[in-house]
Scaffold this motif. Structure first.
Motif, PDB file in Angstrom:
ATOM      1  N   LEU A 158       9.531   2.448   2.856  1.00 41.39           N
ATOM      2  CA  LEU A 158       9.758   2.616   1.587  1.00 41.39           C
ATOM      3  C   LEU A 158      10.640   4.078   1.493  1.00 41.39           C
ATOM      4  O   LEU A 158       9.951   5.020   1.706  1.00 41.39           O
ATOM      5  CB  LEU A 158       8.696   2.623   0.455  1.00 41.39           C
ATOM      6  N   GLU A 159      11.751   3.992   1.301  1.00 43.95           N
ATOM      7  CA  GLU A 159      12.453   5.228   1.366  1.00 43.95           C
ATOM      8  C   GLU A 159      12.250   6.179   0.281  1.00 43.95           C
ATOM      9  O   GLU A 159      11.707   5.906  -0.621  1.00 43.95           O
ATOM     10  CB  GLU A 159      14.055   4.833   0.942  1.00 43.95           C
ATOM     11  N   LYS A 160      12.514   7.594   0.317  1.00 43.04           N
ATOM     12  CA  LYS A 160      12.271   8.729  -0.849  1.00 43.04           C
ATOM     13  C   LYS A 160      12.463   8.167  -2.008  1.00 43.04           C
ATOM     14  O   LYS A 160      13.681   7.773  -2.426  1.00 43.04           O
ATOM     15  CB  LYS A 160      12.965  10.022  -0.207  1.00 43.04           C
ATOM     16  N   ALA A 161      11.531   8.041  -3.034  1.00 45.88           N
ATOM     17  CA  ALA A 161      11.682   7.975  -4.342  1.00 45.88           C
ATOM     18  C   ALA A 161      10.623   8.462  -5.040  1.00 45.88           C
ATOM     19  O   ALA A 161       9.596   9.235  -4.668  1.00 45.88           O
ATOM     20  CB  ALA A 161      11.819   6.467  -4.712  1.00 45.88           C
ATOM     21  N   SER A 162      10.666   8.455  -6.397  1.00 44.00           N
ATOM     22  CA  SER A 162       9.572   9.082  -7.193  1.00 44.00           C
ATOM     23  C   SER A 162       8.394   8.263  -6.917  1.00 44.00           C
ATOM     24  O   SER A 162       8.221   7.116  -6.690  1.00 44.00           O
ATOM     25  CB  SER A 162       9.813   8.712  -8.865  1.00 44.00           C
ATOM     26  N   LYS A 163       7.240   8.894  -7.295  1.00 40.23           N
ATOM     27  CA  LYS A 163       5.733   8.387  -6.828  1.00 40.23           C
ATOM     28  C   LYS A 163       5.567   7.332  -7.537  1.00 40.23           C
ATOM     29  O   LYS A 163       4.932   6.095  -7.177  1.00 40.23           O
ATOM     30  CB  LYS A 163       4.709   9.186  -6.793  1.00 40.23           C
ATOM     31  N   GLN A 164       6.072   7.124  -8.899  1.00 41.38           N
ATOM     32  CA  GLN A 164       6.205   5.791  -9.656  1.00 41.38           C
ATOM     33  C   GLN A 164       6.589   4.791  -8.978  1.00 41.38           C
ATOM     34  O   GLN A 164       6.056   3.553  -8.968  1.00 41.38           O
ATOM     35  CB  GLN A 164       6.386   6.215 -10.963  1.00 41.38           C
ATOM     36  N   GLU A 165       7.970   4.877  -8.514  1.00 44.24           N
ATOM     37  CA  GLU A 165       8.697   3.879  -8.050  1.00 44.24           C
ATOM     38  C   GLU A 165       7.979   3.323  -6.691  1.00 44.24           C
ATOM     39  O   GLU A 165       8.018   2.356  -6.268  1.00 44.24           O
ATOM     40  CB  GLU A 165       9.960   4.250  -7.681  1.00 44.24           C
ATOM     41  N   ILE A 166       7.549   4.329  -5.986  1.00 45.19           N
ATOM     42  CA  ILE A 166       6.736   3.920  -4.576  1.00 45.19           C
ATOM     43  C   ILE A 166       5.606   3.110  -5.131  1.00 45.19           C
ATOM     44  O   ILE A 166       5.180   2.034  -4.328  1.00 45.19           O
ATOM     45  CB  ILE A 166       6.380   5.291  -3.803  1.00 45.19           C
ATOM     46  N   ALA A 167       4.839   3.687  -6.198  1.00 43.01           N
ATOM     47  CA  ALA A 167       3.591   2.717  -6.307  1.00 43.01           C
ATOM     48  C   ALA A 167       3.962   1.147  -6.696  1.00 43.01           C
ATOM     49  O   ALA A 167       3.173   0.348  -6.411  1.00 43.01           O
ATOM     50  CB  ALA A 167       2.938   3.484  -7.587  1.00 43.01           C
ATOM     51  N   GLN A 168       5.348   0.985  -7.549  1.00 45.40           N
ATOM     52  CA  GLN A 168       5.640  -0.269  -7.825  1.00 45.40           C
ATOM     53  C   GLN A 168       5.879  -1.060  -6.751  1.00 45.40           C
ATOM     54  O   GLN A 168       5.674  -2.036  -6.549  1.00 45.40           O
ATOM     55  CB  GLN A 168       6.784  -0.212  -8.747  1.00 45.40           C
ATOM     56  N   GLN A 169       6.679  -0.299  -5.734  1.00 43.47           N
ATOM     57  CA  GLN A 169       6.985  -1.180  -4.350  1.00 43.47           C
ATOM     58  C   GLN A 169       5.869  -1.617  -3.513  1.00 43.47           C
ATOM     59  O   GLN A 169       5.461  -2.700  -3.014  1.00 43.47           O
ATOM     60  CB  GLN A 169       7.954  -0.272  -3.595  1.00 43.47           C
ATOM     61  N   LEU A 170       4.728  -0.521  -3.772  1.00 47.25           N
ATOM     62  CA  LEU A 170       3.400  -0.853  -3.046  1.00 47.25           C
ATOM     63  C   LEU A 170       2.582  -2.028  -3.749  1.00 47.25           C
ATOM     64  O   LEU A 170       2.002  -2.802  -3.029  1.00 47.25           O
ATOM     65  CB  LEU A 170       2.388   0.357  -3.225  1.00 47.25           C
ATOM     66  N   VAL A 171       2.696  -2.178  -5.022  1.00 49.28           N
ATOM     67  CA  VAL A 171       1.924  -3.061  -5.638  1.00 49.28           C
ATOM     68  C   VAL A 171       2.522  -4.548  -5.319  1.00 49.28           C
ATOM     69  O   VAL A 171       1.976  -5.642  -5.055  1.00 49.28           O
ATOM     70  CB  VAL A 171       2.212  -2.955  -7.242  1.00 49.28           C
ATOM     71  N   GLU A 172       3.937  -4.594  -5.190  1.00 51.74           N
ATOM     72  CA  GLU A 172       4.636  -5.689  -4.755  1.00 51.74           C
ATOM     73  C   GLU A 172       4.411  -6.179  -3.284  1.00 51.74           C
ATOM     74  O   GLU A 172       4.201  -7.172  -3.060  1.00 51.74           O
ATOM     75  CB  GLU A 172       6.233  -5.425  -4.736  1.00 51.74           C
TER      76      GLU A 172
END
Length: 424
Positions: free
Chosen positions: A394-408
């Motif tokens: 997961l490339e550097k991004a806002s923690k909100q965006e990282i969270a959405q990718q983790l949920v996926e």
């Protein structure tokens, strides 16, 4: 399908302003709606223009202001139809006595009244008028008709009025109206998420933030965790239909919308609350908390006084919360986090196996631009062998965006194992 309930993006609101001194509040309302993430277009009646200029609303909304029924500059000259199709909600604030009467009678002699008849979007009105006009039988009869027709009425406040009277008829404050509109879309989006979201119907428990291990009544051992990643995950899980409980260490963060929160201080308290959630039912356990590895063996009853150049404090090991939960007979899907400063992926892969996790996300907290106290993060995700899923960077991004990718990633693992079982 993914939903972000922390903001309502790409929702279109028509704010219609009618004649009345409360029109000045509508300028503030535009700002509050924009702050909440809405796209706003303003429609003004001739009466409204007597109290405030269209230029004000154009500057605040960033869009041209609509005033004419037949505007040759609008699409095919049919501005009311264009606006009617664009809107997700029509909000009339302030709504004058005259406007309510037009709506109730079905008149269409100006842009706003025609728009009212042409739109399929929900219509909200916030009446504002003299207290005697509000109490008039004709006004109350018109309101009853509008309510029966499905119009949502934001009831006026009581108080001093510009005319000197005191009573019902004041337009509510812009912040209150914006809050009601935001909550309306939150509820609508939540209903969709509970039915179609990636984690619809799942019970999720998330630990977040640091723990504090007391030395004496005024001192403690802790770490630099701010809880931002865990709180972002809580919001992301709720946004896709999950029922979320957040077990939070001492942090200065607001509870995400719709999330239940339990505040704790020590590792033992966090473990106790985590075990309670297993008894209540838990499908997914996400351990983002930076739990202290050790606690003080004997906490001093009173403040330790300074004496000598050294102070020796005996420490004992804290239980490993995520490993303890993973060893339970009715274990949920287990997600761990590894915050390391070296050999990041090797340590994370080792923890995945040793703690019997289903998934682990690791990050390098030695980097100044991500991790603790930062609003951004970058992670590598590993899955347990039985899921047969490749690691994800997961490339550097806002923690909100990282969270959405983790949920996926969690959804993909849950879906993959179900499909694999169905193959046999």
């Amino acid at each position: 399908m993914s939903f972000d309930l922390s903001v309502i993006p790409h929702k279109n609101i028509i704010l219609a302003v009618t004649g009345g001194i409360a029109a000045y509040k509508s300028a503030i309302l535009v700002r509050r709606l924009k702050d909440a993430g809405f796209n706003v277009r303003v429609v003004m009646t001739d009466g409204a223009k007597a109290f405030i200029t269209p230029l004000t609303f154009q500057a605040l909304s960033g869009n041209p202001v609509h005033t004419d029924l037949l505007n040759p500059e609008a699409e095919a000259g049919m501005g009311h139809i264009e606006l009617a199709r664009w809107a997700d909600l029509v909000l009339v604030a302030p709504a004058s006595c005259d406007t309510l009467a037009k709506f109730a009678a079905g008149l269409a002699d100006d842009l706003l009244s025609t728009l009212y008849l042409a739109t399929k979007a929900p219509v909200w009105v916030a009446p504002a008028m003299n207290q005697q006009m509000w109490a008039a039988k004709a006004t109350q009869r018109n309101l009853a008709t509008l309510i029966e027709d499905g119009v949502h009425v934001i009831m006026p406040d009581a108080g001093s009025q510009a005319c000197g009277d005191v009573g019902l008829g004041r337009m509510p404050e812009p912040e209150d109206i914006a809050r009601q509109v935001t909550e309306y879309f939150h509820k609508a989006q939540r209903a969709i998420a509970e039915k179609f979201g990636l984690l619809a119907g799942k019970k999720v428990t998330i630990t977040a933030g640091p723990t504090r291990e007391a030395i004496d009544p005024v001192r403690y051992i802790s770490n630099h965790s701010t809880g931002k990643m865990g709180f972002s995950l809580a919001a992301a899980c709720y946004a896709v239909g999950a029922e979320v409980t957040l077990i939070a260490g001492p942090v200065s963060l607001d509870t995400p919308n719709g999330v239940k929160r339990k505040n704790v201080a020590s590792a033992m308290q966090m473990l106790d609350e985590s075990m309670k959630k297993l008894d209540d039912g838990c499908d997914i356990f996400i351990a983002t908390a930076a739990v202290a590895d050790y606690r003080v063996a004997q906490v001093a009853e009173h403040k330790i006084k300074k004496a000598g150049d050294e102070l020796n404090v005996a420490l004992i090991k804290n239980p490993d919360i995520v490993a303890t939960i993973a060893q339970q007979e009715k274990r949920p899907f287990m997600v761990g986090f590894a915050a390391e400063t070296q050999n990041i992926e090797a340590y994370a892969a080792g923890k995945l196996v040793a703690k019997k996790l289903d998934m682990i996300a690791c990050n390098d907290v030695s980097r100044a631009d991500i991790g603790f106290a930062s609003d951004e993060n970058a992670m590598t995700v590993f899955f347990a062998e039985q899921y047969q899923l490749d690691q994800r960077d997961l490339e550097k991004a806002s923690k909100q965006e990282i969270a959405q990718q983790l949920v996926e990633a969690i959804h993909d693992a849950l879906t993959h194992v179900v499909q694999s079982e169905d193959d046999f």
